[in-house]
Write a protein that holds these residues in place. Sequence first.
Motif, PDB file in Angstrom:
ATOM      1  N   GLU A  63       0.828  -1.196   0.000  1.00  0.00           N
ATOM      2  CA  GLU A  63       0.000   0.000   0.000  1.00  0.00           C
ATOM      3  C   GLU A  63       0.869   1.255   0.000  1.00  0.00           C
ATOM      4  N   LEU A  64       0.485   2.194  -0.830  1.00  0.00           N
ATOM      5  CA  LEU A  64       1.140   3.499  -0.872  1.00  0.00           C
ATOM      6  C   LEU A  64       0.130   4.536  -0.405  1.00  0.00           C
ATOM      7  N   GLU A  65       0.437   5.165   0.716  1.00  0.00           N
ATOM      8  CA  GLU A  65      -0.465   6.185   1.239  1.00  0.00           C
ATOM      9  C   GLU A  65      -0.272   7.472   0.450  1.00  0.00           C
ATOM     10  N   LEU A  66      -1.377   8.012  -0.038  1.00  0.00           N
ATOM     11  CA  LEU A  66      -1.338   9.210  -0.877  1.00  0.00           C
ATOM     12  C   LEU A  66      -1.611  10.447  -0.029  1.00  0.00           C
ATOM     13  N   ASP A  67      -0.829  11.500  -0.275  1.00  0.00           N
ATOM     14  CA  ASP A  67      -1.112  12.737   0.441  1.00  0.00           C
ATOM     15  C   ASP A  67      -2.223  13.496  -0.287  1.00  0.00           C
ATOM     16  N   ARG A  68      -2.633  14.602   0.288  1.00  0.00           N
ATOM     17  CA  ARG A  68      -3.783  15.334  -0.244  1.00  0.00           C
ATOM     18  C   ARG A  68      -3.533  15.826  -1.670  1.00  0.00           C
ATOM     19  N   GLN A  69      -2.324  16.327  -1.921  1.00  0.00           N
ATOM     20  CA  GLN A  69      -2.011  16.838  -3.254  1.00  0.00           C
ATOM     21  C   GLN A  69      -2.028  15.721  -4.295  1.00  0.00           C
ATOM     22  N   GLU A  70      -1.480  14.555  -3.934  1.00  0.00           N
ATOM     23  CA  GLU A  70      -1.455  13.425  -4.866  1.00  0.00           C
ATOM     24  C   GLU A  70      -2.868  12.904  -5.138  1.00  0.00           C
ATOM     25  N   LEU A  71      -3.673  12.841  -4.098  1.00  0.00           N
ATOM     26  CA  LEU A  71      -5.044  12.370  -4.259  1.00  0.00           C
ATOM     27  C   LEU A  71      -5.840  13.316  -5.145  1.00  0.00           C
ATOM     28  N   HIS A  72      -5.625  14.615  -4.963  1.00  0.00           N
ATOM     29  CA  HIS A  72      -6.291  15.606  -5.813  1.00  0.00           C
ATOM     30  C   HIS A  72      -5.854  15.438  -7.259  1.00  0.00           C
ATOM     31  N   TYR A  73      -4.566  15.233  -7.484  1.00  0.00           N
ATOM     32  CA  TYR A  73      -4.040  15.063  -8.845  1.00  0.00           C
ATOM     33  C   TYR A  73      -4.660  13.837  -9.520  1.00  0.00           C
ATOM     34  N   LEU A  74      -4.714  12.718  -8.804  1.00  0.00           N
ATOM     35  CA  LEU A  74      -5.208  11.479  -9.402  1.00  0.00           C
ATOM     36  C   LEU A  74      -6.718  11.514  -9.630  1.00  0.00           C
ATOM     37  N   THR A  75      -7.467  12.051  -8.665  1.00  0.00           N
ATOM     38  CA  THR A  75      -8.926  11.967  -8.754  1.00  0.00           C
ATOM     39  C   THR A  75      -9.578  13.179  -9.405  1.00  0.00           C
ATOM     40  N   ARG A  76      -8.957  14.358  -9.225  1.00  0.00           N
ATOM     41  CA  ARG A  76      -9.566  15.572  -9.777  1.00  0.00           C
ATOM     42  C   ARG A  76      -8.966  15.964 -11.125  1.00  0.00           C
ATOM     43  N   VAL A  77      -7.656  15.862 -11.228  1.00  0.00           N
ATOM     44  CA  VAL A  77      -6.997  16.254 -12.480  1.00  0.00           C
ATOM     45  C   VAL A  77      -7.075  15.123 -13.506  1.00  0.00           C
ATOM     46  N   LEU A  78      -6.646  13.913 -13.097  1.00  0.00           N
ATOM     47  CA  LEU A  78      -6.663  12.774 -14.018  1.00  0.00           C
ATOM     48  C   LEU A  78      -8.021  12.068 -14.049  1.00  0.00           C
ATOM     49  N   ARG A  79      -8.876  12.378 -13.080  1.00  0.00           N
ATOM     50  CA  ARG A  79     -10.227  11.813 -12.997  1.00  0.00           C
ATOM     51  C   ARG A  79     -10.221  10.283 -12.908  1.00  0.00           C
ATOM     52  N   LEU A  80      -9.281   9.749 -12.151  1.00  0.00           N
ATOM     53  CA  LEU A  80      -9.244   8.309 -11.921  1.00  0.00           C
ATOM     54  C   LEU A  80     -10.232   7.938 -10.826  1.00  0.00           C
ATOM     55  N   ARG A  81     -10.727   6.705 -10.902  1.00  0.00           N
ATOM     56  CA  ARG A  81     -11.652   6.189  -9.905  1.00  0.00           C
ATOM     57  C   ARG A  81     -11.034   4.958  -9.240  1.00  0.00           C
ATOM     58  N   PRO A  82     -11.527   4.568  -8.071  1.00  0.00           N
ATOM     59  CA  PRO A  82     -10.999   3.354  -7.438  1.00  0.00           C
ATOM     60  C   PRO A  82     -11.006   2.171  -8.406  1.00  0.00           C
ATOM     61  N   GLY A  83      -9.868   1.488  -8.456  1.00  0.00           N
ATOM     62  CA  GLY A  83      -9.702   0.374  -9.376  1.00  0.00           C
ATOM     63  C   GLY A  83      -9.003   0.741 -10.660  1.00  0.00           C
ATOM     64  N   ASP A  84      -8.895   2.043 -10.968  1.00  0.00           N
ATOM     65  CA  ASP A  84      -8.184   2.466 -12.177  1.00  0.00           C
ATOM     66  C   ASP A  84      -6.682   2.295 -11.992  1.00  0.00           C
ATOM     67  N   ARG A  85      -6.008   1.977 -13.075  1.00  0.00           N
ATOM     68  CA  ARG A  85      -4.563   1.725 -13.049  1.00  0.00           C
ATOM     69  C   ARG A  85      -3.796   2.978 -13.457  1.00  0.00           C
ATOM     70  N   PHE A  86      -2.661   3.206 -12.822  1.00  0.00           N
ATOM     71  CA  PHE A  86      -1.743   4.283 -13.182  1.00  0.00           C
ATOM     72  C   PHE A  86      -0.330   3.815 -12.880  1.00  0.00           C
ATOM     73  N   ALA A  87       0.645   4.622 -13.235  1.00  0.00           N
ATOM     74  CA  ALA A  87       2.046   4.262 -13.007  1.00  0.00           C
ATOM     75  C   ALA A  87       2.618   5.109 -11.876  1.00  0.00           C
ATOM     76  N   VAL A  88       3.457   4.481 -11.081  1.00  0.00           N
ATOM     77  CA  VAL A  88       4.182   5.161 -10.010  1.00  0.00           C
ATOM     78  C   VAL A  88       5.662   5.151 -10.376  1.00  0.00           C
ATOM     79  N   VAL A  89       6.292   6.305 -10.371  1.00  0.00           N
ATOM     80  CA  VAL A  89       7.728   6.395 -10.656  1.00  0.00           C
ATOM     81  C   VAL A  89       8.418   7.070  -9.480  1.00  0.00           C
ATOM     82  N   ASP A  90       9.704   6.723  -9.284  1.00  0.00           N
ATOM     83  CA  ASP A  90      10.412   7.252  -8.120  1.00  0.00           C
ATOM     84  C   ASP A  90      11.460   8.299  -8.468  1.00  0.00           C
ATOM     85  N   GLY A  91      11.570   8.671  -9.749  1.00  0.00           N
ATOM     86  CA  GLY A  91      12.568   9.660 -10.138  1.00  0.00           C
ATOM     87  C   GLY A  91      13.984   9.153 -10.091  1.00  0.00           C
TER      88      GLY A  91
END
Length: 260
Positions: A24-52
């Motif tokens: 599990e990766l705990e998302l902060d408020r900014q990340e959650l806003h980016y994924l759900t509001r900007v990218l409009r992802l919903r629970p169960g949607d797939r995305f990529a995580v990168v570590d730089g």
Amino acid sequence: MTRDLRRLLVTPGRLTAGPSAGAELELDRQELHYLTRVLRLRPGDRFAVVDGAGSLWTALLGPADLALLEQPPSYPRAFEPPAAPPLQLAVALPKRDADVLLRMACELGVDRFTPLQAQRSVAADSLKPERAEAILREAVEQCERLWQPQLEPLLSAAELLGAQPPGGSGRGLLCTTRRPGLALLSQALEHLGGPPGASEPLTVAIGPEGGWTPVEEAFALTNGWQAVSLGSTILRCSTAAVTAAGLLSHWRAQQTGVPS
């Protein structure tokens, strides 16, 4: 295909090594806003995580403020070694839009960005650390690179040019104007020595709007920098920096056979 997935950049330390998928990766408020509001992802949607730092995982947006990795943290879906040689862009910051310049440098593949204070620098647009970090994070996510560039502290041009280039003599190119007979930056890159993929960084220095002073140029030439031209017209420093970054990225891609 991971190329089709939108990306979220996190710091490497947040992905604790483990033996199995489903971490599990705990998302902060900014990340959650980016994924759900900007990218409009919903629970169960797939995305990529990168570590730089070269690694990529796929993840599913989970309930509440969690994401579920589909690969173990120790075994990413993809890993890319750092590009070689490292490309460094040293720039006397323009009066405005330094953040735009930083974003473009990241998108074009620059690995190390060094802001300079030159003798003719105006009251430069400062790159505040928090703002610069946000710009780099957004640019890495947008351009789909796996390595986040390094942003160095403000450095005096005299300190940079008063020593050998970071990669050694011959690995520093000083863009300047009004000097007849100079090789173009593209020509200097074609004749640059060293094997493809060399580990020594290649540095290009861009001066302020008023240009380098004679003292700064003399420092550079004495210490193994090569003066080069970006063409017959006089460019704004931001235009010159973006032009140089594009030429550097294209040259490295030709050297290594990796598309830019």
